[in-house]
Design a protein around this motif. Structure first.
Motif, short mmCIF file in Angstrom:
data_model
loop_
_atom_site.label_atom_id
_atom_site.label_comp_id
_atom_site.label_asym_id
_atom_site.label_seq_id
_atom_site.Cartn_x
_atom_site.Cartn_y
_atom_site.Cartn_z
N ILE A 127 0.71 -1.23 0.02
CA ILE A 127 0.01 -0.16 0.08
C ILE A 127 0.87 1.22 0.02
O ILE A 127 1.78 1.26 0.82
N TRP A 137 -3.46 0.65 -3.77
CA TRP A 137 -2.57 -0.62 -3.79
C TRP A 137 -1.69 -0.53 -4.76
O TRP A 137 -1.35 0.27 -5.64
N THR A 140 -0.87 -5.50 -7.30
CA THR A 140 -1.85 -6.32 -7.03
C THR A 140 -1.96 -7.30 -8.10
O THR A 140 -2.28 -8.43 -7.86
N GLN A 162 -4.75 -10.42 2.30
CA GLN A 162 -5.82 -9.25 1.79
C GLN A 162 -6.57 -8.59 3.16
O GLN A 162 -6.76 -7.35 3.23
N ASP A 163 -7.05 -9.59 3.94
CA ASP A 163 -7.66 -8.73 5.10
C ASP A 163 -6.84 -8.02 6.07
O ASP A 163 -7.26 -7.12 6.47
N GLU A 164 -5.65 -8.51 6.17
CA GLU A 164 -4.72 -7.59 6.98
C GLU A 164 -4.56 -6.18 6.25
O GLU A 164 -4.60 -5.24 6.81
N ALA A 165 -4.31 -6.41 4.85
CA ALA A 165 -4.06 -5.04 4.04
C ALA A 165 -5.42 -4.35 4.11
O ALA A 165 -5.20 -2.98 4.55
N ASP A 166 -6.51 -4.74 4.27
CA ASP A 166 -7.87 -3.95 4.42
C ASP A 166 -8.02 -3.33 5.73
O ASP A 166 -8.12 -2.10 5.85
N ARG A 167 -7.47 -3.97 6.91
CA ARG A 167 -7.52 -3.53 8.30
C ARG A 167 -6.53 -2.19 8.06
O ARG A 167 -6.85 -1.21 8.77
N THR A 169 -5.62 -0.26 5.81
CA THR A 169 -6.18 0.92 4.87
C THR A 169 -7.08 1.74 5.74
O THR A 169 -7.25 2.99 5.68
N LYS A 170 -7.94 0.85 6.74
CA LYS A 170 -8.96 1.60 7.55
C LYS A 170 -7.96 2.40 8.69
O LYS A 170 -8.55 3.84 8.91
N ASP A 173 -7.11 5.45 6.67
CA ASP A 173 -8.33 6.44 6.63
C ASP A 173 -8.45 7.49 7.84
O ASP A 173 -8.75 8.54 7.55
#
Length: 204
Positions: A127, A137, A140, A162-167, A169-170, A173
């Motif tokens: 990221i 990203w 990818t 991917q779940d850890e990456a999504d966490r 990004t939050k 934000d």
């Protein structure tokens, strides 16, 4: 065993039996928050290259012809890297001309300590975030390409990455640590020499 502030350690990546990257870095701190390392522009690093000049960004190590670690000079920016204990990522602060220019999140396995540094395995997905926390990203396509490769990750592991990456990004934000002002004003000691490999470090 913790490292002393000011000492030089080597940060390494491994892929199966291959060491794919090595970089001497200066220890800024090593505590419960993690291992914080500094690599200035102009310092040494080494990456795995085959006889055709291809790196692991272009081909998996098992498909390389006679791969060897090749020495280079780190160019384009200086970087501060935080490796939280037990985390599946590291956070990088990029600096250019002494000014903070953004974050980079490298998904990777929790690091293992060695006598002269640390070793981890890159998980390909990354990221990139600007100082005002606009993120995107990176890699990818490469991440998708390596799903199912025995040297990389299966579908379940890729989903967890991917779940850890999504966490993360939050966190970007919301501006939560480490994506707040922490370390954005970092200034190295101007008297520090460029980190270099000790003799034999690339063979360990």
């Amino acid at each position: 065993m913790r490292f002393e502030a000011g000492q030089t350690v080597v940060r390494r990546y491994r892929r199966g039996p291959w060491r794919t990257w090595a970089q001497p870095m200066r220890v800024i701190q090593d505590d419960d928050a993690g291992l914080l390392l500094w690599a200035p522009e102009g310092g040494e690093f080494a990456r795995l290259i085959d006889v055709d000049g291809r790196s692991t960004r272009e081909v998996s190590p098992d498909r390389m012809q006679d791969p060897k670690l090749e020495l280079h000079a780190w160019q384009g920016n200086s970087v501060l890297i935080l490796m939280p204990p037990g985390a599946g990522y590291s956070v990088w602060w990029f600096f250019s001309g002494g000014e903070f220019t953004g974050w980079y999140v490298n998904l990777e396995k929790p690091y293992l300590r060695q006598d002269d540094g640390v070793e981890t395995t890159d998980l390909v997905l990354d990221i990139v975030a600007t100082p005002d926390r606009q993120w995107e990203w990176k890699d990818t396509d490469e991440f998708a390409e390596f799903v199912g490769h025995p040297l990389y990750f299966d579908r379940a592991a890729a989903a967890a990455i991917q779940d850890e990456a999504d966490r993360l990004t939050k966190l970007i934000d919301s501006g939560e640590f480490p994506f707040d002002v922490t370390h954005t004003g970092f200034r190295p000691d101007p008297g520090w020499p460029l980190p270099r490999f000790e003799p034999g470090a690339l063979d360990r």
